[in-house]
Scaffold this motif. Structure first.
Motif, PDB file in Angstrom:
ATOM      1  N   ALA A   1      10.857   1.350 -73.179  1.00  0.00           N
ATOM      2  CA  ALA A   1      11.358   2.571 -72.548  1.00  0.00           C
ATOM      3  C   ALA A   1      12.806   2.844 -72.891  1.00  0.00           C
ATOM      4  CB  ALA A   1      11.186   2.454 -71.024  1.00  0.00           C
ATOM      5  N   ARG A   2      13.575   1.804 -73.196  1.00  0.00           N
ATOM      6  CA  ARG A   2      15.006   1.975 -73.471  1.00  0.00           C
ATOM      7  C   ARG A   2      15.355   1.362 -74.831  1.00  0.00           C
ATOM      8  NH1 ARG A   2      18.584   3.045 -69.364  1.00  0.00           N
ATOM      9  NH2 ARG A   2      20.047   3.208 -71.116  1.00  0.00           N
ATOM     10  N   PRO A   3      15.121   2.093 -75.911  1.00  0.00           N
ATOM     11  CA  PRO A   3      15.472   1.563 -77.238  1.00  0.00           C
ATOM     12  C   PRO A   3      16.946   1.205 -77.373  1.00  0.00           C
ATOM     13  CG  PRO A   3      14.071   3.505 -77.430  1.00  0.00           C
ATOM     14  CD  PRO A   3      14.464   3.406 -75.997  1.00  0.00           C
ATOM     15  N   ASP A   4      17.814   1.969 -76.713  1.00  0.00           N
ATOM     16  CA  ASP A   4      19.247   1.699 -76.851  1.00  0.00           C
ATOM     17  C   ASP A   4      19.607   0.316 -76.325  1.00  0.00           C
ATOM     18  OD1 ASP A   4      18.566   2.575 -74.281  1.00  0.00           O
ATOM     19  OD2 ASP A   4      20.538   3.473 -73.914  1.00  0.00           O
ATOM     20  N   LEU A   5      19.019  -0.076 -75.191  1.00  0.00           N
ATOM     21  CA  LEU A   5      19.318  -1.389 -74.629  1.00  0.00           C
ATOM     22  C   LEU A   5      18.737  -2.507 -75.508  1.00  0.00           C
ATOM     23  CD1 LEU A   5      18.777  -0.746 -70.807  1.00  0.00           C
ATOM     24  CD2 LEU A   5      20.819  -0.402 -72.228  1.00  0.00           C
ATOM     25  N   LEU A   6      17.564  -2.260 -76.083  1.00  0.00           N
ATOM     26  CA  LEU A   6      16.977  -3.244 -76.987  1.00  0.00           C
ATOM     27  C   LEU A   6      17.884  -3.492 -78.185  1.00  0.00           C
ATOM     28  CD1 LEU A   6      14.689  -5.012 -78.145  1.00  0.00           C
ATOM     29  CD2 LEU A   6      13.672  -2.915 -79.065  1.00  0.00           C
ATOM     30  N   LEU A   7      18.395  -2.428 -78.802  1.00  0.00           N
ATOM     31  CA  LEU A   7      19.191  -2.564 -80.014  1.00  0.00           C
ATOM     32  C   LEU A   7      20.540  -3.216 -79.730  1.00  0.00           C
ATOM     33  CD1 LEU A   7      18.306   0.905 -81.546  1.00  0.00           C
ATOM     34  CD2 LEU A   7      17.666  -1.329 -82.492  1.00  0.00           C
ATOM     35  N   VAL A   8      21.171  -2.858 -78.617  1.00  0.00           N
ATOM     36  CA  VAL A   8      22.448  -3.485 -78.283  1.00  0.00           C
ATOM     37  C   VAL A   8      22.238  -4.959 -77.941  1.00  0.00           C
ATOM     38  CG1 VAL A   8      24.365  -3.488 -76.636  1.00  0.00           C
ATOM     39  CG2 VAL A   8      23.543  -1.334 -77.596  1.00  0.00           C
ATOM     40  N   ALA A   9      21.167  -5.279 -77.225  1.00  0.00           N
ATOM     41  CA  ALA A   9      20.869  -6.683 -76.928  1.00  0.00           C
ATOM     42  C   ALA A   9      20.576  -7.458 -78.206  1.00  0.00           C
ATOM     43  CB  ALA A   9      19.692  -6.779 -75.963  1.00  0.00           C
ATOM     44  N   ALA A  10      19.896  -6.825 -79.165  1.00  0.00           N
ATOM     45  CA  ALA A  10      19.631  -7.490 -80.443  1.00  0.00           C
ATOM     46  C   ALA A  10      20.938  -7.826 -81.160  1.00  0.00           C
ATOM     47  CB  ALA A  10      18.755  -6.603 -81.325  1.00  0.00           C
ATOM     48  N   LEU A  11      21.886  -6.913 -81.101  1.00  0.00           N
ATOM     49  CA  LEU A  11      23.178  -7.163 -81.745  1.00  0.00           C
ATOM     50  C   LEU A  11      23.924  -8.313 -81.078  1.00  0.00           C
ATOM     51  CD1 LEU A  11      25.285  -6.114 -83.873  1.00  0.00           C
ATOM     52  CD2 LEU A  11      26.246  -4.754 -82.005  1.00  0.00           C
ATOM     53  N   LEU A  12      23.804  -8.426 -79.761  1.00  0.00           N
ATOM     54  CA  LEU A  12      24.627  -9.366 -78.999  1.00  0.00           C
ATOM     55  C   LEU A  12      23.896 -10.649 -78.613  1.00  0.00           C
ATOM     56  CD1 LEU A  12      26.357  -6.878 -76.513  1.00  0.00           C
ATOM     57  CD2 LEU A  12      27.224  -7.715 -78.702  1.00  0.00           C
ATOM     58  N   HIS A  13      22.617 -10.793 -78.943  1.00  0.00           N
ATOM     59  CA  HIS A  13      21.843 -11.891 -78.349  1.00  0.00           C
ATOM     60  C   HIS A  13      22.373 -13.273 -78.713  1.00  0.00           C
ATOM     61  CE1 HIS A  13      19.902 -12.034 -82.315  1.00  0.00           C
ATOM     62  NE2 HIS A  13      19.394 -13.192 -81.977  1.00  0.00           N
ATOM     63  N   ASP A  14      23.006 -13.418 -79.878  1.00  0.00           N
ATOM     64  CA  ASP A  14      23.535 -14.723 -80.289  1.00  0.00           C
ATOM     65  C   ASP A  14      25.058 -14.775 -80.275  1.00  0.00           C
ATOM     66  OD1 ASP A  14      21.267 -16.214 -80.571  1.00  0.00           O
ATOM     67  OD2 ASP A  14      21.086 -15.988 -82.741  1.00  0.00           O
ATOM     68  N   ILE A  15      25.701 -13.839 -79.603  1.00  0.00           N
ATOM     69  CA  ILE A  15      27.161 -13.784 -79.621  1.00  0.00           C
ATOM     70  C   ILE A  15      27.762 -15.051 -79.020  1.00  0.00           C
ATOM     71  CG2 ILE A  15      27.481 -12.656 -77.380  1.00  0.00           C
ATOM     72  CD1 ILE A  15      29.263 -11.603 -80.610  1.00  0.00           C
ATOM     73  N   GLY A  16      27.030 -15.716 -78.135  1.00  0.00           N
ATOM     74  CA  GLY A  16      27.531 -16.942 -77.518  1.00  0.00           C
ATOM     75  C   GLY A  16      27.614 -18.120 -78.453  1.00  0.00           C
ATOM     76  N   LYS A  17      26.983 -18.037 -79.635  1.00  0.00           N
ATOM     77  CA  LYS A  17      27.070 -19.142 -80.585  1.00  0.00           C
ATOM     78  C   LYS A  17      28.468 -19.299 -81.153  1.00  0.00           C
ATOM     79  CE  LYS A  17      22.225 -19.382 -81.996  1.00  0.00           C
ATOM     80  NZ  LYS A  17      21.239 -19.254 -83.091  1.00  0.00           N
ATOM     81  N   GLY A  18      29.318 -18.310 -80.935  1.00  0.00           N
ATOM     82  CA  GLY A  18      30.675 -18.402 -81.446  1.00  0.00           C
ATOM     83  C   GLY A  18      31.564 -19.327 -80.651  1.00  0.00           C
ATOM     84  N   ARG A  19      31.155 -19.678 -79.444  1.00  0.00           N
ATOM     85  CA  ARG A  19      32.036 -20.474 -78.593  1.00  0.00           C
ATOM     86  C   ARG A  19      31.773 -21.973 -78.661  1.00  0.00           C
ATOM     87  NH1 ARG A  19      32.958 -17.017 -72.993  1.00  0.00           N
ATOM     88  NH2 ARG A  19      34.556 -15.628 -73.852  1.00  0.00           N
ATOM     89  N   ARG A  20      30.577 -22.365 -79.101  1.00  0.00           N
ATOM     90  CA  ARG A  20      30.266 -23.792 -79.252  1.00  0.00           C
ATOM     91  C   ARG A  20      30.440 -24.566 -77.944  1.00  0.00           C
ATOM     92  NH1 ARG A  20      32.849 -26.146 -84.822  1.00  0.00           N
ATOM     93  NH2 ARG A  20      31.302 -25.363 -86.255  1.00  0.00           N
TER      94      ARG A  20
END
Length: 783
Positions: free
Chosen positions: A448-467
């Protein structure tokens, strides 16, 4: 004047002394650098010139020239010496041969690798006309000894030949590059990068210099020279640490390379390589695109007719297409429109066009920063960019190379070029995130919300930068301020944060829990809270796995996630659980008759082996052992029992590539069940014959998973995978008097993650004390 007569007189060192000085420099500790490569080249020149002096050729009509890397005065510690003895054809063959022997033999005797040839200028040009690699080497020609005029004449002629034939030879050069890329992969995204041959490697830099020398296209934008020097530094460090002429940075060499370079660890080495290779690859993509456009336009236009430059095609206000790229139009107000970089990127990606490097650089230099929170237009442009599919990849790369991504998403710097040391991943963290958006773009009609899917896809692994700890939790904490900054409403922010936090939930649960157990779907439903979030997470799970690689999204895994999603949706809607998929009539008939049924079919690069039989204690361990005897590595398994009938489905990969032998498998399972085949003894003999492990195994980890089931005790085993491990675990559970109601088995590289749903022979779950006792037994077996 000859080259050996120019400059200060040679030192009094002998060739042996020059060689000793060269070896000392190679062995000298210290970080690599362009100055060090130049010093090594200068010392090599001095040594070669002394050999030339001893050979005492007449100064006219003969020269010794360096080509390739030595010609560029960029020698690495273990580099070959590429030398051409050039003569004008007026000397006797014996005299030329005498000079060649006086030069080549001392080099060979020193242990230095030598690539050598003896030719006249005409012969050299003829060979170059038929061999592109020879021509590229001659473009870097440098006279070391002898007649500078002779060498210069050849250099001039080679460049003239190259420019005259550039139209056809550039096409040939591009095809050789593409073949290398197909063979060696992309340097930036390999765990063991090939610094020379891969896309973005050192040979690409040579090819780009050749393109510039042809005068067909300009020198590429960006810090190409700096990227090349950084790759050369890594290769020098690899040569120093290994003592070998390696171009592939093997895993076992990476820590030593990091030490030589003064970097923190092996991951830091891979980040340097990825950053440099991406710069070179991006320069190559833009340059080759320009070359193809120019050559194509020349084919279409009569040479004697002047052509007016094509008029730019307007794509959007302030943006136009010019020569196949998106550029700023005449009315593009760069210095007053903060949304223009994202709008330009979205227009380019949606049109399937690249963003001009010059335009990206101008946008980076002059566009004002976005206000916070972002205006609606900026959010829409970002979503349009991410939803463009494959076209988003090169446009995002243009933004990243120009430094624009850091301006609107500074957290991106933490994951840029960060390697992923897992067998299922083929990209660095940043590129994987963009590829996840590409896959998600194909799934937007499911949610229902493609915009939220795409932004979550971009950010889903952003936490891997902090180790730090769980990257999903870290990522959720980072995503919250990011989506707030982007201007999403608070409910939308909560959805994106939940998707990032739980992006592994469906895949992990489906592959490690019994999805037929109602408690499994209930727990997932309680975690997610709504069908909307479930549907978004289902699409994100699929996109994430597809972007990781084929090994991460097999038919088996996709089926499990789909079934878990179906059951969770029913729970959220208050509907009764969907019925368990029934056995086929053939399976039930075979099992009811007491027969053993084994089927084999290809599946996702491996094979699926299904075993149907009346259930009995120890069946799982027996089948696992027979599969190991047949050298079939288990990648995953689903074990299920219904009405006294066991249905075990195993995803396997043959050790030597041969398909599983169906009849032999069935016979051996039958013999093992009848105790006519001692599986354990055969496995023990086979393991004893193997080479001993070089390092002690990390102790296994056994967890009793509470609240995962109301009808069974769930035990999760994490251990180093080895021959017969699953067989041993199955035997241990059988000897403990436990029945395995269901199991999920997964092998991730060298790590096995096996989950067992067990009950006592009374059908009851284990007591807490009994569960701890069994966990200790399994730990002893698995460690």
């Amino acid at each position: 004047m000859s080259v050996s007569e120019q400059g200060p007189p040679p030192t009094a060192r002998t060739p042996a002394e020059h060689l000793a000085a060269r070896r000392a420099l190679v062995a000298r500790p210290g970080p690599p650098s362009p100055a060090r490569r130049r010093e090594l080249s200068d010392l090599t020149d001095a040594w070669i010139r002394e050999l030339w002096h001893d050979a005492a050729p007449a100064p006219e009509g003969i020269a010794l020239v360096a080509v390739g890397g030595y010609g560029r005065a960029a020698l690495s510690p273990q580099s070959d010496l590429d030398l051409l003895l050039l003569h004008d054809g007026h000397r006797s063959d014996d005299e030329v041969a005498r000079v060649a022997e006086a030069l080549w033999y001392p080099v060979w005797d020193s242990g230095t690798r030598l690539d050598h040839s003896v030719r006249t200028p005409g012969e050299a040009r003829k060979v170059a006309a038929g061999d592109l690699s020879v021509l590229l080497g001659l473009l870097d020609l440098r006279v070391v000894c002898g007649s500078g005029a002779l060498g210069q004449r050849l250099r001039t002629a080679v460049f003239d030949d190259w420019r005259t034939s550039a139209r056809s030879r550039l096409e040939e050069l591009l095809e050789t590059c593409r073949e290398r890329w197909r063979r060696a992969g992309e340097v930036a995204f390999l765990l063991e990068p090939e610094l020379k041959e891969g896309k973005g490697g050192l040979r690409d830099a040579v090819a780009l210099r050749a393109v510039a020398a042809s005068w067909v296209a300009d020198r590429p934008h960006g810090d190409l020279d700096g990227a090349v020097e950084r790759l050369l530094d890594v290769r020098d460090a690899l040569h120093q640490s290994s003592g070998r002429a390696l171009d592939r940075v093997l895993l076992q060499e990476q820590d030593a390379v990091a030490t030589v370079l003064g970097l923190a660890d092996a991951d830091s080495v891979l980040r340097v390589v990825a950053d440099s290779a991406r710069t070179i690859a991006y320069a190559g993509d833009t340059t080759w695109r320009r070359v193809e456009q120019l050559l194509g336009s020349r084919r279409r236009a009569p040479l004697l007719l002047s052509r007016r430059p094509p008029r730019p095609r307007v794509l959007a206000p302030g943006l136009a297409e010019h020569e196949g790229e998106v550029v700023l139009g005449r009315d593009g107000l760069v210095d007053s429109d903060p949304v223009l970089p994202l709008r330009a990127a979205a227009v380019a990606a949606q049109a399937g066009l690249p963003l001009s490097p010059g335009t990206a650089e101008r946008l980076a230099a002059t566009s004002p920063p976005l206000p916070e929170p972002w205006p609606r237009e900026a959010r829409d442009a970002l979503v349009a960019l991410l939803g463009a599919g494959a076209g988003a990849v090169r446009v995002w790369e243009a933004l990243d190379q120009a430094g624009i991504v850091d301006r609107f998403l500074p957290e991106w710097a933490l994951v840029r070029n960060r390697p992923q040391r897992t067998p299922v991943h083929r990209w660095t963290v940043d590129r994987h995130s963009v590829e996840t958006c590409v896959q998600a773009a194909a799934l937007v009609r499911r949610v229902a919300r493609p915009d939220l899917l795409l932004v979550a896809a971009l950010l889903h692994d952003i936490g891997k930068g902090r180790r730090r700890g769980d990257h999903s939790r870290e990522g959720a904490a980072m995503a919250a301020p990011i989506v707030a900054r982007m201007g999403f409403s608070e409910p939308d922010q909560q959805v994106v944060v939940a998707l990032v936090l739980h992006h592994l939930l469906l895949a992990d649960t489906a592959t490690r829990r019994d999805i037929d157990d109602p408690a499994t779907a209930a727990k997932v439903a309680d975690t997610l809270g709504s069908v909307e979030v479930l549907d978004l997470l289902s699409a994100l799970t699929e996109a994430d796995a597809l972007a990781a690689g084929s090994a991460a999204w097999t038919d088996w895994r996709a089926g499990l996630v789909a079934e878990l999603t179906r059951r969770t949706r029913a729970h959220l809607r208050g509907e009764p659980p969907p019925p368990v998929t029934p056995l086929t009539s053939e399976q039930r008939a075979l099992a009811d008759a007491g027969d053993l049924a084994v089927t084999v079919r290809p599946e996702g690069g491996g094979w699926s082996v299904t075993v149907v039989a009346p259930d009995r204690r120890g069946l799982m361990g027996v089948v696992a052992g027979v599969l190991a005897l047949h050298r079939l590595s288990v990648r995953s398994a689903t074990l299920r029992t219904e009405g006294g009938i066991a249905v075990d489905t195993w995803s396997v990969v043959p050790e030597f590539g041969d398909p599983p032998a169906l009849e032999a498998l069935r016979d051996d399972i039958d013999r093992a069940l009848d105790r006519r085949l001692d599986v354990a003894a055969v496995l023990e003999r086979r393991e004893a014959s193997r080479a001993p492990a070089q390092a002690p195994r990390t102790p296994a980890q056994i967890d009793v998973v509470h609240d995962a089931s109301e009808t069974a005790t769930v035990l999760e085993v994490r251990a180093a995978d080895r021959l017969g491990l699953l067989h041993r675990l199955g035997r241990a559970l059988s000897f403990a008097g436990l029945d395995v109601l269901a199991a999920r088995v997964a092998t991730l590289g060298a790590e096995a993650v096996d989950v067992f749903y067990v009950v006592e022979d009374t059908g009851e779950p284990l007591t807490a004390e009994r569960a701890r006792e069994v966990a200790r037994i399994l730990k002893d077996v698995a460690s």
